[in-house]
Design a protein around this motif. Structure first.
Motif, PDB file in Angstrom:
ATOM      1  N   ILE A  25      78.900 -31.018  36.235  1.00  0.00           N
ATOM      2  CA  ILE A  25      78.064 -32.115  36.777  1.00  0.00           C
ATOM      3  C   ILE A  25      79.106 -33.114  37.319  1.00  0.00           C
ATOM      4  CG2 ILE A  25      76.735 -34.193  36.066  1.00  0.00           C
ATOM      5  CD1 ILE A  25      75.635 -32.753  33.679  1.00  0.00           C
ATOM      6  N   ALA A  26      80.114 -33.408  36.684  1.00  0.00           N
ATOM      7  CA  ALA A  26      81.308 -34.334  37.133  1.00  0.00           C
ATOM      8  C   ALA A  26      81.749 -33.702  38.642  1.00  0.00           C
ATOM      9  CB  ALA A  26      82.394 -34.447  36.111  1.00  0.00           C
ATOM     10  N   ARG A  27      82.011 -32.461  38.651  1.00  0.00           N
ATOM     11  CA  ARG A  27      82.471 -31.735  39.808  1.00  0.00           C
ATOM     12  C   ARG A  27      81.545 -32.057  40.937  1.00  0.00           C
ATOM     13  NH1 ARG A  27      81.991 -26.803  41.328  1.00  0.00           N
ATOM     14  NH2 ARG A  27      81.738 -26.028  39.370  1.00  0.00           N
ATOM     15  N   TYR A  28      80.181 -31.749  40.836  1.00  0.00           N
ATOM     16  CA  TYR A  28      79.262 -32.083  41.915  1.00  0.00           C
ATOM     17  C   TYR A  28      79.204 -33.679  42.238  1.00  0.00           C
ATOM     18  CZ  TYR A  28      76.587 -27.724  42.261  1.00  0.00           C
ATOM     19  OH  TYR A  28      76.549 -26.362  42.551  1.00  0.00           O
ATOM     20  N   ARG A  29      79.232 -34.579  41.360  1.00  0.00           N
ATOM     21  CA  ARG A  29      79.052 -36.165  41.613  1.00  0.00           C
ATOM     22  C   ARG A  29      80.395 -36.170  42.184  1.00  0.00           C
ATOM     23  NH1 ARG A  29      80.723 -40.737  39.333  1.00  0.00           N
ATOM     24  NH2 ARG A  29      79.465 -42.482  39.830  1.00  0.00           N
ATOM     25  N   SER A  30      81.704 -35.665  41.919  1.00  0.00           N
ATOM     26  CA  SER A  30      82.930 -36.001  42.957  1.00  0.00           C
ATOM     27  C   SER A  30      82.675 -35.635  44.328  1.00  0.00           C
ATOM     28  CB  SER A  30      84.016 -35.482  42.299  1.00  0.00           C
ATOM     29  OG  SER A  30      84.003 -34.288  42.419  1.00  0.00           O
ATOM     30  N   GLU A  31      81.844 -35.005  44.670  1.00  0.00           N
ATOM     31  CA  GLU A  31      81.501 -34.179  46.029  1.00  0.00           C
ATOM     32  C   GLU A  31      80.664 -35.418  46.830  1.00  0.00           C
ATOM     33  OE1 GLU A  31      80.129 -30.267  45.756  1.00  0.00           O
ATOM     34  OE2 GLU A  31      81.969 -29.599  44.934  1.00  0.00           O
ATOM     35  N   GLY A  32      80.172 -36.620  45.828  1.00  0.00           N
ATOM     36  CA  GLY A  32      79.617 -37.647  46.723  1.00  0.00           C
ATOM     37  C   GLY A  32      78.045 -37.381  46.453  1.00  0.00           C
ATOM     38  N   HIS A  33      77.686 -36.538  45.766  1.00  0.00           N
ATOM     39  CA  HIS A  33      76.168 -36.427  45.313  1.00  0.00           C
ATOM     40  C   HIS A  33      75.686 -37.357  44.366  1.00  0.00           C
ATOM     41  CE1 HIS A  33      76.720 -32.925  48.093  1.00  0.00           C
ATOM     42  NE2 HIS A  33      77.254 -32.341  47.013  1.00  0.00           N
ATOM     43  N   GLN A  34      74.180 -37.646  44.539  1.00  0.00           N
ATOM     44  CA  GLN A  34      73.464 -38.146  43.475  1.00  0.00           C
ATOM     45  C   GLN A  34      72.913 -37.210  42.556  1.00  0.00           C
ATOM     46  OE1 GLN A  34      70.798 -40.824  45.457  1.00  0.00           O
ATOM     47  NE2 GLN A  34      71.917 -42.633  44.417  1.00  0.00           N
ATOM     48  N   ILE A  35      73.118 -37.338  41.118  1.00  0.00           N
ATOM     49  CA  ILE A  35      72.547 -36.045  40.260  1.00  0.00           C
ATOM     50  C   ILE A  35      71.663 -36.607  39.419  1.00  0.00           C
ATOM     51  CG2 ILE A  35      73.179 -34.201  38.939  1.00  0.00           C
ATOM     52  CD1 ILE A  35      75.221 -34.277  41.024  1.00  0.00           C
ATOM     53  N   VAL A  36      70.417 -35.903  39.123  1.00  0.00           N
ATOM     54  CA  VAL A  36      69.525 -36.123  38.246  1.00  0.00           C
ATOM     55  C   VAL A  36      69.569 -34.720  37.329  1.00  0.00           C
ATOM     56  CG1 VAL A  36      67.153 -36.367  37.400  1.00  0.00           C
ATOM     57  CG2 VAL A  36      68.290 -37.741  39.230  1.00  0.00           C
ATOM     58  N   VAL A  37      69.954 -34.856  35.956  1.00  0.00           N
ATOM     59  CA  VAL A  37      69.968 -33.439  35.172  1.00  0.00           C
ATOM     60  C   VAL A  37      68.991 -33.568  34.369  1.00  0.00           C
ATOM     61  CG1 VAL A  37      71.412 -32.551  33.368  1.00  0.00           C
ATOM     62  CG2 VAL A  37      72.477 -33.940  35.398  1.00  0.00           C
ATOM     63  N   VAL A  38      68.237 -32.279  34.133  1.00  0.00           N
ATOM     64  CA  VAL A  38      67.160 -32.212  32.957  1.00  0.00           C
ATOM     65  C   VAL A  38      67.898 -31.260  32.133  1.00  0.00           C
ATOM     66  CG1 VAL A  38      65.138 -30.900  32.695  1.00  0.00           C
ATOM     67  CG2 VAL A  38      65.537 -32.418  34.733  1.00  0.00           C
ATOM     68  N   VAL A  39      67.964 -31.563  30.739  1.00  0.00           N
ATOM     69  CA  VAL A  39      68.432 -30.399  29.877  1.00  0.00           C
ATOM     70  C   VAL A  39      67.336 -30.031  28.901  1.00  0.00           C
ATOM     71  CG1 VAL A  39      70.922 -31.152  29.994  1.00  0.00           C
ATOM     72  CG2 VAL A  39      69.345 -32.432  28.606  1.00  0.00           C
ATOM     73  N   SER A  40      67.426 -28.894  28.286  1.00  0.00           N
ATOM     74  CA  SER A  40      66.677 -28.138  27.363  1.00  0.00           C
ATOM     75  C   SER A  40      67.186 -28.740  26.018  1.00  0.00           C
ATOM     76  CB  SER A  40      66.642 -26.659  27.381  1.00  0.00           C
ATOM     77  OG  SER A  40      65.897 -26.423  28.647  1.00  0.00           O
ATOM     78  N   ALA A  41      66.460 -28.409  24.969  1.00  0.00           N
ATOM     79  CA  ALA A  41      67.175 -28.432  23.497  1.00  0.00           C
ATOM     80  C   ALA A  41      68.173 -27.336  23.420  1.00  0.00           C
ATOM     81  CB  ALA A  41      65.922 -28.328  22.303  1.00  0.00           C
ATOM     82  N   MET A  42      68.944 -27.593  22.629  1.00  0.00           N
ATOM     83  CA  MET A  42      70.360 -26.569  22.293  1.00  0.00           C
ATOM     84  C   MET A  42      69.492 -25.296  21.801  1.00  0.00           C
ATOM     85  SD  MET A  42      72.875 -29.242  20.469  1.00  0.00           S
ATOM     86  CE  MET A  42      74.305 -28.628  20.432  1.00  0.00           C
ATOM     87  N   ARG A  43      70.213 -24.187  22.194  1.00  0.00           N
ATOM     88  CA  ARG A  43      69.519 -22.873  22.019  1.00  0.00           C
ATOM     89  C   ARG A  43      69.079 -22.704  20.508  1.00  0.00           C
ATOM     90  NH1 ARG A  43      70.761 -17.374  21.096  1.00  0.00           N
ATOM     91  NH2 ARG A  43      72.826 -17.597  20.877  1.00  0.00           N
ATOM     92  N   GLY A  44      67.848 -22.290  20.247  1.00  0.00           N
ATOM     93  CA  GLY A  44      67.371 -22.041  18.787  1.00  0.00           C
ATOM     94  C   GLY A  44      66.778 -23.197  18.204  1.00  0.00           C
ATOM     95  N   VAL A  45      67.081 -24.651  18.619  1.00  0.00           N
ATOM     96  CA  VAL A  45      66.656 -25.805  18.099  1.00  0.00           C
ATOM     97  C   VAL A  45      65.031 -25.923  17.953  1.00  0.00           C
ATOM     98  CG1 VAL A  45      66.385 -28.352  18.338  1.00  0.00           C
ATOM     99  CG2 VAL A  45      68.892 -27.026  18.391  1.00  0.00           C
ATOM    100  N   THR A  46      64.555 -25.473  19.270  1.00  0.00           N
ATOM    101  CA  THR A  46      63.029 -25.789  19.283  1.00  0.00           C
ATOM    102  C   THR A  46      62.360 -24.750  18.275  1.00  0.00           C
ATOM    103  OG1 THR A  46      63.191 -26.190  21.444  1.00  0.00           O
ATOM    104  CG2 THR A  46      61.141 -25.647  20.852  1.00  0.00           C
ATOM    105  N   ASP A  47      63.047 -23.469  18.202  1.00  0.00           N
ATOM    106  CA  ASP A  47      62.415 -22.455  17.247  1.00  0.00           C
ATOM    107  C   ASP A  47      62.551 -23.025  15.883  1.00  0.00           C
ATOM    108  OD1 ASP A  47      61.477 -20.700  19.204  1.00  0.00           O
ATOM    109  OD2 ASP A  47      63.476 -19.696  19.348  1.00  0.00           O
ATOM    110  N   ASN A  48      63.713 -23.422  15.575  1.00  0.00           N
ATOM    111  CA  ASN A  48      63.882 -23.977  14.160  1.00  0.00           C
ATOM    112  C   ASN A  48      62.753 -25.122  13.877  1.00  0.00           C
ATOM    113  OD1 ASN A  48      66.020 -22.560  13.700  1.00  0.00           O
ATOM    114  ND2 ASN A  48      67.635 -23.923  14.153  1.00  0.00           N
ATOM    115  N   LEU A  49      62.787 -26.094  14.685  1.00  0.00           N
ATOM    116  CA  LEU A  49      61.775 -27.187  14.470  1.00  0.00           C
ATOM    117  C   LEU A  49      60.232 -26.354  14.156  1.00  0.00           C
ATOM    118  CD1 LEU A  49      62.957 -29.694  17.270  1.00  0.00           C
ATOM    119  CD2 LEU A  49      63.130 -29.777  14.494  1.00  0.00           C
ATOM    120  N   LEU A  50      59.878 -25.246  14.878  1.00  0.00           N
ATOM    121  CA  LEU A  50      58.704 -24.799  14.898  1.00  0.00           C
ATOM    122  C   LEU A  50      58.705 -24.046  13.423  1.00  0.00           C
ATOM    123  CD1 LEU A  50      58.148 -23.205  18.405  1.00  0.00           C
ATOM    124  CD2 LEU A  50      56.589 -24.795  17.150  1.00  0.00           C
TER     125      LEU A  50
END
Ligand code: ADP
Ligand code: ASP
Ligand code: MG
Length: 419
Positions: A25-50
């Motif tokens: 993300i930092a690399r893209y930002r250093s190229e002068g872009h505005q960045i909106v990031v969407v992230v998921s739960a860490m792998r396996g976390v949603t399954d564990n919660l379920l």
């Protein structure tokens, strides 16, 4: 440029991976872009919660389930923001509600109704990377909702549309959309591009790489997006509107859905209104019914039919409850649930203008000794239900018939060693 980047569960599966994502993300930002990031739960976390919820209640309250599941993504946004801070990149995390994602009231499968992204704009204007929790929103009454499994894809595409982003990237653990899941078919090829309708059918037929609702949204709002790897800068697969040349390819991909269950109501009285009643009840319980087959029932005294349909395995407890409630009214003999099925589908817009595809599919399966239990077709898809155990073998055979013979491989699959 304004870029929306989504990182899925395995891309943010450990603190080390989150660090790598932050560097990217930092690399893209250093190229002068505005960045909106969407992230998921860490792998396996949603399954564990379920799983945890299910140890306490077989049919957990769905409002509380959403409160629980939303914590997975909330963890990742904070960690990603912290990782960016340690790289001296200003970043702010926002929950779905804070990002202005408004949904209907259908807990665990909510639909986005509106996005009011004022907070996102404000933080971007201040020079921040904005990190939004995928998969979640809030109703107009302030209840937390989630958008169905794989729903972070939808968050990313809906935000790209609402923000008028110049680029939308779905970063994952494969470097694009392949002719088949490369974990099942090692010879699968990466596609340079794919039409919305094809991606939609593949996703709906179990190609986990994109959530189908997100593709539907992209199609409806004309969001062109790229599916690419979070680990390298290869071009990935562009998902976009159909072009004339796409019809030259008969089959774009084959997919195997292992998460379906077949439900059969044995000896349902054969009279008008019965199917309507059953499927209305399913719809009211927000259970998606996919394939439906009705057969004459042998052995019943009065005219009766066997009604079979497929649903997500996860919906089986709810479906059993709904069907149980209808027993007195419907007077069926028994319910048989079969979880050992796989749904194999082939998809391609070229099917519209080429004939003989179904015959070739059935021949391939029969030459492998594979029995077909159900068949359904659409203009650009043929699906068959088969024995789960033979699913992978069938997928490989079908891939050979339609996607390998007489072709040279475009690229080798590249999958991160994450599972
Ligand atoms: P994320 O966690 O990034 O959302 P997913 O696990 O949901 O990632 O989706 C990526 C996975 O989708 C891949 O690892 C791959 O096994 C699977 N997959 C299924 N079908 C395909 C396909 N046709 N092309 C690429 N990947 C596929
Ligand atoms: N964490 C959610 C899931 O596992 C949403 C997502 O990963 O997109 O389904
Ligand atoms: Mg996913």
């Amino acid at each position: 440029m304004l870029i929306v980047q989504k990182y899925g569960g395995s891309s943010v599966g450990t603190p080390e991976r989150i660090k790598k994502v932050a560097e990217r993300i930092a690399r893209y930002r250093s190229e002068g872009h505005q960045i909106v990031v969407v992230v998921s739960a860490m792998r396996g976390v949603t399954d564990n919660l379920l799983d945890m919820a299910k140890t306490l209640a077989p049919l957990p309250n769905e409002r509380e389930m959403d409160v629980l599941l939303a914590t997975g993504e909330q963890t990742t946004i904070a960690l990603t923001a912290m990782a960016l801070h340690s790289l001296q990149v200003p970043a702010v995390s926002l929950t779905g509600a804070q990002a202005g994602i408004i949904t209907d009231e259908v807990h665990t499968k909510a639909r986005i109704q509106d996005i009011t992204p004022q907070q996102i704009h404000a933080h971007l204007d201040q020079g921040n990377v904005v990190i939004v929790a995928g998969f979640q929103g809030q109703t107009l009454h302030g209840h937390i909702t989630t958008l169905g499994r794989g729903g972070s894809d939808l968050t990313a595409i809906a935000l790209a549309s609402a923000l008028g982003a110049d680029l939308c990237q779905i970063n994952t653990d494969v470097d694009g959309v392949y002719t088949a899941d490369p974990r099942i078919v090692p010879n699968a090829r990466k596609l340079g591009e794919i039409a919305y309708d094809e991606m939609l059918e593949l996703a709906g037929a179990g190609a986990k790489v994109m959530q189908s609702r997100s593709v539907e949204f992209a199609k409806n709002y004309g969001v062109v997006f790229a599916v690419c790897s979070s680990l390298n800068d290869k071009p990935g697969t562009i998902v976009k509107g159909e072009t004339k040349s796409m019809e030259d390819v008969v089959i774009r991909g084959v997919t195997l859905d292992k998460n379906q269950a077949k439900v059969t109501l044995v000896a349902v009285p054969d009279r008008p209104g019965v199917a309507g009643r059953i499927f209305k009840a399913m719809e009211q319980a927000a259970i998606n019914v996919d394939m439906i087959v009705q057969n004459i029932s042998h052995g019943a005294d009065t005219p009766a039919t066997d009604l079979s349909f497929t649903i997500d395995k996860a919906d089986l407890p709810k479906a059993n409850e709904v069907i149980g409630r209808l027993r007195d009214e419907m007077q069926y003999q028994e319910v048989i649930a079969d979880e050992n099925i796989g749904k194999l589908s082939i998809v391609g817009v070229g099917m519209r203008s080429h004939s003989g595809v179904a015959a070739k599919l059935f021949e391939t399966l029969s030459s492998e000794g594979i029995n077909i239990m159900m068949i359904s077709t659409s203009e650009i898809k043929i699906s068959v239900v088969i024995d789960l155990e033979k699913g992978e073998k069938a997928t490989q055979a079908v891939h050979r018939t339609f996607l390998e013979e007489g072709r040279t491989l475009l690229s080798e699959p590249e999958i991160a060693e994450t599972r």
